[in-house]
Design a protein around this motif. Structure first.
Motif, PDB file in Angstrom:
ATOM      1  N   ALA A   1       0.829  -1.212   0.000  1.00 50.41           N
ATOM      2  CA  ALA A   1       0.000   0.000   0.000  1.00 50.41           C
ATOM      3  C   ALA A   1       0.860   1.257   0.000  1.00 50.41           C
TER       4      ALA A   1
ATOM      5  N   SER B   1       0.838   3.872  -3.029  1.00 51.99           N
ATOM      6  CA  SER B   1       0.464   5.270  -2.798  1.00 51.99           C
ATOM      7  C   SER B   1       1.502   6.227  -3.375  1.00 51.99           C
ATOM      8  N   LYS B   2       2.764   5.827  -3.344  1.00 54.67           N
ATOM      9  CA  LYS B   2       3.806   6.669  -3.937  1.00 54.67           C
ATOM     10  C   LYS B   2       3.759   6.621  -5.459  1.00 54.67           C
TER      11      LYS B   2
ATOM     12  N   ALA C   1      -2.017   8.090  -4.664  1.00 53.96           N
ATOM     13  CA  ALA C   1      -3.256   7.867  -3.925  1.00 53.96           C
ATOM     14  C   ALA C   1      -2.972   7.914  -2.423  1.00 53.96           C
ATOM     15  N   SER C   2      -4.032   8.029  -1.672  1.00 49.95           N
ATOM     16  CA  SER C   2      -3.898   8.045  -0.213  1.00 49.95           C
ATOM     17  C   SER C   2      -3.654   6.626   0.302  1.00 49.95           C
ATOM     18  N   PHE C   3      -2.731   6.517   1.233  1.00 51.21           N
ATOM     19  CA  PHE C   3      -2.444   5.204   1.819  1.00 51.21           C
ATOM     20  C   PHE C   3      -3.677   4.646   2.510  1.00 51.21           C
TER      21      PHE C   3
ATOM     22  N   GLN D   1      -6.768   5.247   1.989  1.00 55.71           N
ATOM     23  CA  GLN D   1      -7.794   4.848   1.034  1.00 55.71           C
ATOM     24  C   GLN D   1      -7.464   3.509   0.406  1.00 55.71           C
ATOM     25  N   LEU D   2      -6.191   3.329   0.034  1.00 58.96           N
ATOM     26  CA  LEU D   2      -5.781   2.060  -0.570  1.00 58.96           C
ATOM     27  C   LEU D   2      -5.920   0.908   0.430  1.00 58.96           C
TER      28      LEU D   2
END
Length: 201
Positions: free
Chosen positions: A145, A149-150, A154-156, A158-159
């Motif tokens: 995750a 995200s990187k 995306a948001s960690f 959220q993932l």
């Protein structure tokens, strides 16, 4: 005619010069007294404690009984598993690689926490090993995750919380023999850590 001179008093013979009866001519105590200044009969002349008491002081306190609280040990192991899983995942996601010593550290921390909190109950090493498997696995998902995200911006959170199924699929596709080796290393370290912490008290 001169008068005869009476002989001097003889302390060793009868006569007027003899010591009175009951007195010792050498200055020693009368019968029944202790000539050496020792304590009277029935008392200890060496200052030791009376019979039944310890003459060397108090006995050392008895060792505290070993803890044997399974519930507390399991709770400590769960908390340690969650914390170390997060740290392990952050490391994996940061360096974008799996490292064996990190998995060993996760397992040992879980086992050590269980043994320290719960004592030497034989159940705790087994529970620690199982929880360590879950912690290493969860840490690998966290690592995926973090990496995703990187990569995708995306948001960690959220993932991890909304796309958890996607993370498990990604883990399944990326797994290799090293993945299972690290899981095993963590479990062994957890078992050993719990045994060591429990036996040392």
């Amino acid at each position: 005619m001169s008068q005869p001179v009476p002989p001097p008093d003889n302390p060793y013979a009868g006569g007027p010069g003899q010591q009175p009866a009951g007195q010792n001519p050498y200055g020693q105590p009368a019968p029944g007294q202790n000539p050496y200044g020792q304590a009277p009969a029935g008392q200890n002349p060496f200052g030791q404690a009376p019979a039944g008491q310890n003459p060397f002081g108090a006995y050392p306190p008895a060792p505290a009984p070993r803890r044997n609280n399974v519930g507390l040990g399991i709770l400590a192991a769960v908390v340690a598993a969650l914390v170390t899983a997060g740290v392990y995942g952050a490391i994996l996601g940061g360096i974008e690689a799996e490292i064996g010593w990190a998995a060993v550290g996760v397992g040992f921390a879980v086992g050590f926490a269980a043994g320290k909190a719960g004592g030497n109950n034989p159940v705790l090493p087994i529970v620690s090993a199982i929880l360590s498997l879950g912690a290493v696995y969860l840490g690998q998902l966290v690592g995926i995750a973090v990496f995703a995200s990187k990569e995708f911006g995306a948001s960690f959170t959220q993932l991890f919380f909304e796309e958890f199924g996607m993370l498990t699929e990604a883990w399944s596709e990326a797994k290799d023999p090293l993945t299972f080796l690290f899981l095993a290393l963590g479990a062994v370290a957890a078992f050993s850590g719990a045994k060591k912490a429990g036996s040392s008290g």
